[in-house]
Design an enzyme around this catalytic site. Structure first.
Site, short mmCIF file in Angstrom:
data_model
loop_
_atom_site.label_atom_id
_atom_site.label_comp_id
_atom_site.label_asym_id
_atom_site.label_seq_id
_atom_site.Cartn_x
_atom_site.Cartn_y
_atom_site.Cartn_z
N LYS A 154 0.87 -1.24 -0.04
CA LYS A 154 -0.08 -0.13 0.12
C LYS A 154 0.82 1.09 0.22
O LYS A 154 0.45 2.29 -0.35
CB LYS A 154 -0.91 -0.10 1.11
CG LYS A 154 -1.82 -1.16 1.49
CD LYS A 154 -2.36 -1.21 2.74
CE LYS A 154 -2.95 -2.37 3.19
NZ LYS A 154 -3.43 -2.63 4.65
N GLY A 155 2.26 1.20 0.36
CA GLY A 155 2.89 2.33 0.80
C GLY A 155 3.35 3.33 -0.61
O GLY A 155 3.49 4.32 -0.07
N ASP A 194 14.42 -1.00 1.30
CA ASP A 194 15.37 -1.33 2.52
C ASP A 194 16.26 -2.54 2.19
O ASP A 194 17.16 -2.29 1.62
CB ASP A 194 14.25 -1.56 3.57
CG ASP A 194 14.96 -1.72 5.02
OD1 ASP A 194 16.06 -1.66 5.15
OD2 ASP A 194 14.35 -2.28 5.76
N PHE A 198 13.66 4.15 10.75
CA PHE A 198 12.44 3.56 10.46
C PHE A 198 11.47 4.92 10.21
O PHE A 198 11.50 5.66 11.20
CB PHE A 198 11.54 2.62 11.25
CG PHE A 198 10.68 1.96 10.74
CD1 PHE A 198 10.75 0.83 9.94
CD2 PHE A 198 9.16 2.35 11.08
CE1 PHE A 198 9.81 0.42 9.34
CE2 PHE A 198 8.27 1.73 10.34
CZ PHE A 198 8.42 0.74 9.54
N VAL A 199 10.91 5.09 9.04
CA VAL A 199 10.31 6.42 8.58
C VAL A 199 8.80 6.17 8.41
O VAL A 199 8.24 5.04 8.03
CB VAL A 199 10.95 6.86 7.49
CG1 VAL A 199 12.41 7.61 7.75
CG2 VAL A 199 11.01 6.18 6.41
N ARG A 249 0.17 6.70 7.35
CA ARG A 249 0.20 6.77 6.01
C ARG A 249 -0.15 8.24 5.67
O ARG A 249 0.08 8.72 4.47
CB ARG A 249 -0.38 5.79 5.34
CG ARG A 249 -0.09 4.29 5.57
CD ARG A 249 -0.67 3.43 4.42
NE ARG A 249 -0.49 1.95 4.99
CZ ARG A 249 0.38 1.06 4.73
NH1 ARG A 249 1.42 1.50 4.11
NH2 ARG A 249 0.55 0.11 5.15
P1 IMP Z 1 12.42 -4.49 1.77
O1 IMP Z 1 11.79 -5.90 0.96
O2 IMP Z 1 13.46 -4.93 3.08
O3 IMP Z 1 13.18 -3.62 0.72
O4 IMP Z 1 11.30 -3.65 2.60
C1 IMP Z 1 10.65 -2.82 1.44
C2 IMP Z 1 9.17 -2.38 2.14
O5 IMP Z 1 9.44 -2.45 3.55
C3 IMP Z 1 8.84 -1.20 1.70
O6 IMP Z 1 8.04 -1.33 0.41
C4 IMP Z 1 8.12 -0.72 2.78
O7 IMP Z 1 6.71 -1.13 2.87
C5 IMP Z 1 8.63 -1.14 3.90
N1 IMP Z 1 9.64 -0.40 4.73
C6 IMP Z 1 10.87 -0.52 4.67
N2 IMP Z 1 11.54 0.23 5.21
C7 IMP Z 1 10.46 1.02 5.87
C8 IMP Z 1 10.42 2.23 6.94
O8 IMP Z 1 11.35 3.00 7.22
N3 IMP Z 1 9.08 2.64 6.93
C9 IMP Z 1 8.04 1.98 6.55
N4 IMP Z 1 8.13 1.08 5.94
C10 IMP Z 1 9.27 0.51 5.50
MG MG Z 2 4.62 -1.33 6.18
#
Ligand code: IMP
Ligand code: MG
Length: 174
Positions: A40-41, A100, A149-150, A162
């Site tokens: 959803k982000g 991330d 963490f944001v 959100r």
């Molecule tokens: P990854 O698979 O570890 O790269 O994580 C990516 C997903 O994790 C993003 O699409 C976000 O939904 C969530 N995410 C990663 N870091 C943050 C953060 O700092 N705040 C909120 N959501 C995050």
């Molecule tokens: Mg999330």
């Protein structure tokens, strides 16, 4: 969990989104894009970005979960909603607000490559580069941020925040 402070205000986000949209418009001149918004982000970012891209485009949505309801990655990524439309021979641009570890993007990238698009790229507003465990191609990255963490601008902590028009840092316990 507390909001610790603002990292990017609405004006800075706005300027960066325009910068990314300009680069994308330039690179895809003469082509048509399928923007794939990662739910959803990326809803807020996609809505802003698409209005500033001036080549023809359509949008699709895909849903994947790696973080359940917390600030930590579960380590696995599951596709929860997929794209019905045919992507073969099309220029696909994945949109996420933050990368991330890279697992989510990597997983979706691989799944979409099987649909044989003409090209497949990714754009993210925020890049937590230091946390990357899977190397993923991220052709368009907005701000590089440290391991914080944001929330806000579409990003959540336990599904909240959100709706913040800015990006804030939170302190997560445990
Ligand atoms: P990854 O698979 O570890 O790269 O994580 C990516 C997903 O994790 C993003 O699409 C976000 O939904 C969530 N995410 C990663 N870091 C943050 C953060 O700092 N705040 C909120 N959501 C995050
Ligand atoms: Mg999330």
């Amino acid at each position: 969990m507390n909001i610790e402070g603002m990292l990017f205000d609405a004006g800075s986000i706005d300027a960066k989104v325009s910068e990314l949209a300009d680069a994308i418009s330039r690179d895809y001149t003469g082509k048509e894009i399928v923007l794939v918004c990662i739910l959803k982000g990326a809803v807020v970012f996609t809505a802003d970005l698409m209005r500033r891209i001036d080549v023809p485009l359509s949008i699709e949505f895909i849903s994947a979960s790696s973080y359940a309801d917390a600030a930590r990655s579960s380590g696995s990524v599951a596709l929860e909603a997929d794209i019905g439309t045919n992507l073969e021979g099309r220029h696909v641009l994945l949109v996420d607000t933050i990368v991330d570890t890279g697992r989510t993007l990597d997983h979706i990238f691989r799944a979409l490559l099987e649909r044989r698009p003409a090209s497949l790229r990714a754009v993210a507003l925020l890049d937590k580069k230091a946390r990357r465990t899977v190397s993923v191609p991220l052709q368009y990255a907005g701000f590089e941020i440290p391991d914080l963490f944001v929330v806000g601008y579409g990003m959540d902590y336990a599904q909240r925040y959100r709706n913040l028009p800015y990006i804030a840092v939170v302190r997560t316990e445990g």
